[in-house]
Motif scaffolding. Structure first.
Motif, PDB file in Angstrom:
ATOM      1  N   VAL B  19       0.796   0.120  -2.699  1.00 30.84           N
ATOM      2  CA  VAL B  19       0.001   1.221  -3.440  1.00 30.84           C
ATOM      3  C   VAL B  19       1.153   2.032  -3.791  1.00 30.84           C
ATOM      4  O   VAL B  19       1.435   2.740  -4.655  1.00 30.84           O
ATOM      5  CB  VAL B  19      -1.173   1.707  -2.633  1.00 30.84           C
ATOM      6  CG1 VAL B  19      -1.465   3.091  -3.180  1.00 30.84           C
ATOM      7  CG2 VAL B  19      -2.194   0.805  -2.652  1.00 30.84           C
ATOM      8  N   PHE B  20       1.843   2.609  -2.537  1.00 36.27           N
ATOM      9  CA  PHE B  20       2.697   3.636  -3.000  1.00 36.27           C
ATOM     10  C   PHE B  20       4.159   3.642  -3.786  1.00 36.27           C
ATOM     11  O   PHE B  20       4.556   4.199  -4.534  1.00 36.27           O
ATOM     12  CB  PHE B  20       3.258   4.117  -1.386  1.00 36.27           C
ATOM     13  CG  PHE B  20       2.495   4.998  -0.419  1.00 36.27           C
ATOM     14  CD1 PHE B  20       2.192   4.517   0.873  1.00 36.27           C
ATOM     15  CD2 PHE B  20       1.833   5.873  -1.144  1.00 36.27           C
ATOM     16  CE1 PHE B  20       1.107   5.384   1.492  1.00 36.27           C
ATOM     17  CE2 PHE B  20       0.695   6.616  -0.368  1.00 36.27           C
ATOM     18  CZ  PHE B  20       0.393   6.532   0.948  1.00 36.27           C
ATOM     19  N   SER B  21       4.291   1.999  -3.529  1.00 32.35           N
ATOM     20  CA  SER B  21       5.431   1.720  -4.368  1.00 32.35           C
ATOM     21  C   SER B  21       4.793   1.696  -5.789  1.00 32.35           C
ATOM     22  O   SER B  21       5.820   2.193  -6.733  1.00 32.35           O
ATOM     23  CB  SER B  21       5.942   0.095  -3.947  1.00 32.35           C
ATOM     24  OG  SER B  21       6.752  -0.430  -4.854  1.00 32.35           O
ATOM     25  N   GLY B  22       3.911   1.323  -6.129  1.00 33.52           N
ATOM     26  CA  GLY B  22       3.333   1.331  -7.621  1.00 33.52           C
ATOM     27  C   GLY B  22       3.314   2.909  -8.040  1.00 33.52           C
ATOM     28  O   GLY B  22       3.599   3.059  -9.102  1.00 33.52           O
ATOM     29  N   MET B  23       2.843   3.793  -7.123  1.00 32.16           N
ATOM     30  CA  MET B  23       2.884   5.061  -7.517  1.00 32.16           C
ATOM     31  C   MET B  23       4.255   5.644  -7.963  1.00 32.16           C
ATOM     32  O   MET B  23       4.405   6.224  -8.946  1.00 32.16           O
ATOM     33  CB  MET B  23       2.183   6.011  -6.465  1.00 32.16           C
ATOM     34  CG  MET B  23       0.494   6.029  -6.118  1.00 32.16           C
ATOM     35  SD  MET B  23       0.028   6.235  -4.674  1.00 32.16           S
ATOM     36  CE  MET B  23      -0.013   7.856  -4.816  1.00 32.16           C
ATOM     37  N   LEU B  68     -11.295  -0.029  -5.254  1.00 32.14           N
ATOM     38  CA  LEU B  68     -10.262   0.187  -5.995  1.00 32.14           C
ATOM     39  C   LEU B  68      -8.954  -0.903  -5.813  1.00 32.14           C
ATOM     40  O   LEU B  68      -8.763  -0.876  -4.763  1.00 32.14           O
ATOM     41  CB  LEU B  68      -9.472   1.421  -6.114  1.00 32.14           C
ATOM     42  CG  LEU B  68     -10.705   2.607  -6.515  1.00 32.14           C
ATOM     43  CD1 LEU B  68     -10.312   3.727  -6.203  1.00 32.14           C
ATOM     44  CD2 LEU B  68     -10.905   2.354  -8.010  1.00 32.14           C
ATOM     45  N   SER B  69      -8.457  -1.560  -6.816  1.00 28.35           N
ATOM     46  CA  SER B  69      -7.350  -2.319  -6.706  1.00 28.35           C
ATOM     47  C   SER B  69      -5.883  -1.494  -6.468  1.00 28.35           C
ATOM     48  O   SER B  69      -5.919  -0.421  -6.551  1.00 28.35           O
ATOM     49  CB  SER B  69      -7.124  -3.490  -7.961  1.00 28.35           C
ATOM     50  OG  SER B  69      -6.745  -2.526  -8.846  1.00 28.35           O
ATOM     51  N   GLU B  70      -4.944  -2.067  -5.915  1.00 25.15           N
ATOM     52  CA  GLU B  70      -3.767  -1.550  -5.540  1.00 25.15           C
ATOM     53  C   GLU B  70      -3.386  -0.883  -7.105  1.00 25.15           C
ATOM     54  O   GLU B  70      -2.812   0.198  -6.975  1.00 25.15           O
ATOM     55  CB  GLU B  70      -2.638  -2.409  -5.173  1.00 25.15           C
ATOM     56  CG  GLU B  70      -3.066  -2.626  -3.587  1.00 25.15           C
ATOM     57  CD  GLU B  70      -2.510  -3.866  -3.181  1.00 25.15           C
ATOM     58  OE1 GLU B  70      -2.818  -4.614  -2.292  1.00 25.15           O
ATOM     59  OE2 GLU B  70      -1.466  -4.414  -3.853  1.00 25.15           O
ATOM     60  N   GLU B  71      -3.351  -1.803  -7.946  1.00 30.94           N
ATOM     61  CA  GLU B  71      -2.917  -1.127  -9.377  1.00 30.94           C
ATOM     62  C   GLU B  71      -3.691  -0.144  -9.892  1.00 30.94           C
ATOM     63  O   GLU B  71      -3.152   0.914 -10.580  1.00 30.94           O
ATOM     64  CB  GLU B  71      -3.068  -2.444 -10.310  1.00 30.94           C
ATOM     65  CG  GLU B  71      -1.894  -3.340 -10.127  1.00 30.94           C
ATOM     66  CD  GLU B  71      -2.274  -4.278  -8.990  1.00 30.94           C
ATOM     67  OE1 GLU B  71      -1.435  -5.131  -8.227  1.00 30.94           O
ATOM     68  OE2 GLU B  71      -3.681  -4.400  -8.548  1.00 30.94           O
ATOM     69  N   GLU B  72      -5.122  -0.140  -9.637  1.00 32.52           N
ATOM     70  CA  GLU B  72      -5.948   1.155  -9.982  1.00 32.52           C
ATOM     71  C   GLU B  72      -5.650   2.399  -9.332  1.00 32.52           C
ATOM     72  O   GLU B  72      -5.465   3.318 -10.073  1.00 32.52           O
ATOM     73  CB  GLU B  72      -7.394   0.655  -9.812  1.00 32.52           C
ATOM     74  CG  GLU B  72      -7.921  -0.410 -10.880  1.00 32.52           C
ATOM     75  CD  GLU B  72      -9.592  -0.874 -10.555  1.00 32.52           C
ATOM     76  OE1 GLU B  72      -9.657  -0.975  -9.179  1.00 32.52           O
ATOM     77  OE2 GLU B  72     -10.231  -0.859 -11.521  1.00 32.52           O
ATOM     78  N   VAL B  73      -5.314   2.074  -8.159  1.00 32.08           N
ATOM     79  CA  VAL B  73      -4.868   3.279  -7.439  1.00 32.08           C
ATOM     80  C   VAL B  73      -3.660   4.253  -7.734  1.00 32.08           C
ATOM     81  O   VAL B  73      -3.674   5.221  -8.048  1.00 32.08           O
ATOM     82  CB  VAL B  73      -4.735   3.206  -5.788  1.00 32.08           C
ATOM     83  CG1 VAL B  73      -4.428   4.244  -4.958  1.00 32.08           C
ATOM     84  CG2 VAL B  73      -6.214   2.711  -5.276  1.00 32.08           C
ATOM     85  N   ALA B  74      -2.602   3.093  -8.212  1.00 30.59           N
ATOM     86  CA  ALA B  74      -1.516   3.713  -8.654  1.00 30.59           C
ATOM     87  C   ALA B  74      -1.625   4.297 -10.190  1.00 30.59           C
ATOM     88  O   ALA B  74      -1.024   5.339 -10.542  1.00 30.59           O
ATOM     89  CB  ALA B  74      -0.357   2.586  -8.943  1.00 30.59           C
ATOM     90  N   ARG B  75      -2.468   3.791 -11.013  1.00 34.00           N
ATOM     91  CA  ARG B  75      -2.956   4.317 -12.245  1.00 34.00           C
ATOM     92  C   ARG B  75      -3.612   5.627 -12.139  1.00 34.00           C
ATOM     93  O   ARG B  75      -3.268   6.678 -13.035  1.00 34.00           O
ATOM     94  CB  ARG B  75      -3.660   3.380 -13.045  1.00 34.00           C
ATOM     95  CG  ARG B  75      -2.710   2.396 -13.804  1.00 34.00           C
ATOM     96  CD  ARG B  75      -3.595   1.761 -14.674  1.00 34.00           C
ATOM     97  NE  ARG B  75      -4.600   0.693 -14.536  1.00 34.00           N
ATOM     98  CZ  ARG B  75      -4.372  -0.533 -14.049  1.00 34.00           C
ATOM     99  NH1 ARG B  75      -3.221  -1.321 -14.121  1.00 34.00           N
ATOM    100  NH2 ARG B  75      -5.707  -1.301 -13.653  1.00 34.00           N
TER     101      ARG B  75
END
Lengths: 114, 102
Positions: B19-23, B68-75
């Protein structure tokens, strides 16, 4: 002089984190033959605050200090932030490059404006 | 990097890392597209403001029982940051956001 913040990566979650001294240590005294009521706040210096990241950052603070010292000095900001004080923007860029070469993306600089 | 990564054995820790990496990736890409330097003095206040917006949104959506998926959290974080930049007078086009969200 330019001051920039130093961010390492959290050992657990790998996100960028930087130590902040929220309050200085309150150091008092015990004595064998008298009572000492004196308590003095003991703020940390830059390198002392950096050393507190051992075990929290993914990199060794001594290794970071070794690189930083070649370009500037570590200080603690007015709000307790870990900062590097550098003479000019070119040196900031040189330090950023040196950190990237030594640590990859594990240590980053950021502006110190709060 | 530390030699042993005991924390990495925990699936929840690994998930939060993603999640953090995606953000961080989306943040970097947005700032790059906006021409904002990593040492820009506005970044500190922007990040703090974006974090407040992000945490509020994440709490609201999680509280509604939505997974929430990890991608959704990053978005959500990307949208929060874009929202902050826009309020500060920068133009964040829908094209830029769409490109980052794809």
């Amino acid at each position: 002089m330019i001051r920039v913040r130093l961010f390492g990566r959290c050992r657990i979650y790998h996100d960028p984190v930087s130590p902040v001294l929220r309050a200085p240590a309150q150091v008092g005294w015990d004595a064998w033959f008298r009572t000492i009521d004196l308590v003095t706040p003991q703020p940390l210096k830059g390198e002392e605050l950096l050393r507190r990241t051992r075990g929290w950052w993914t990199v060794e603070p001594n290794d970071v200090a070794e690189v930083v010292r070649k370009f500037g000095r570590l200080v603690v900001g007015n709000s307790g932030e870990l900062l590097v004080e550098l003479p000019d923007r070119e040196t900031v860029q040189n330090l950023a490059t040196a950190l990237k070469e030594r640590f990859g993306d594990q240590v980053q600089l950021a502006n110190s404006v709060t | 990097m530390n030699d042993t990564d005991d924390w990495g054995r925990d699936p929840q820790v690994r998930a939060m890392r993603r999640v953090f990496s995606g953000m961080e990736t989306l943040q970097s890409r947005l700032l790059e597209k906006m021409g904002v330097s990593p040492l820009d003095e506005r970044l500190g206040p922007w990040r703090r403001a974006a974090l407040r917006v992000f945490e509020q949104k994440w709490t609201e959506l999680s509280g509604k029982g939505r997974h929430l998926s990890e991608e959704e959290v990053a978005r959500i974080y990307l949208d929060s940051l874009a929202n902050v930049l826009t309020k500060d007078g920068l133009v964040v086009s829908n094209e830029v956001l769409s490109a980052l969200n794809s």
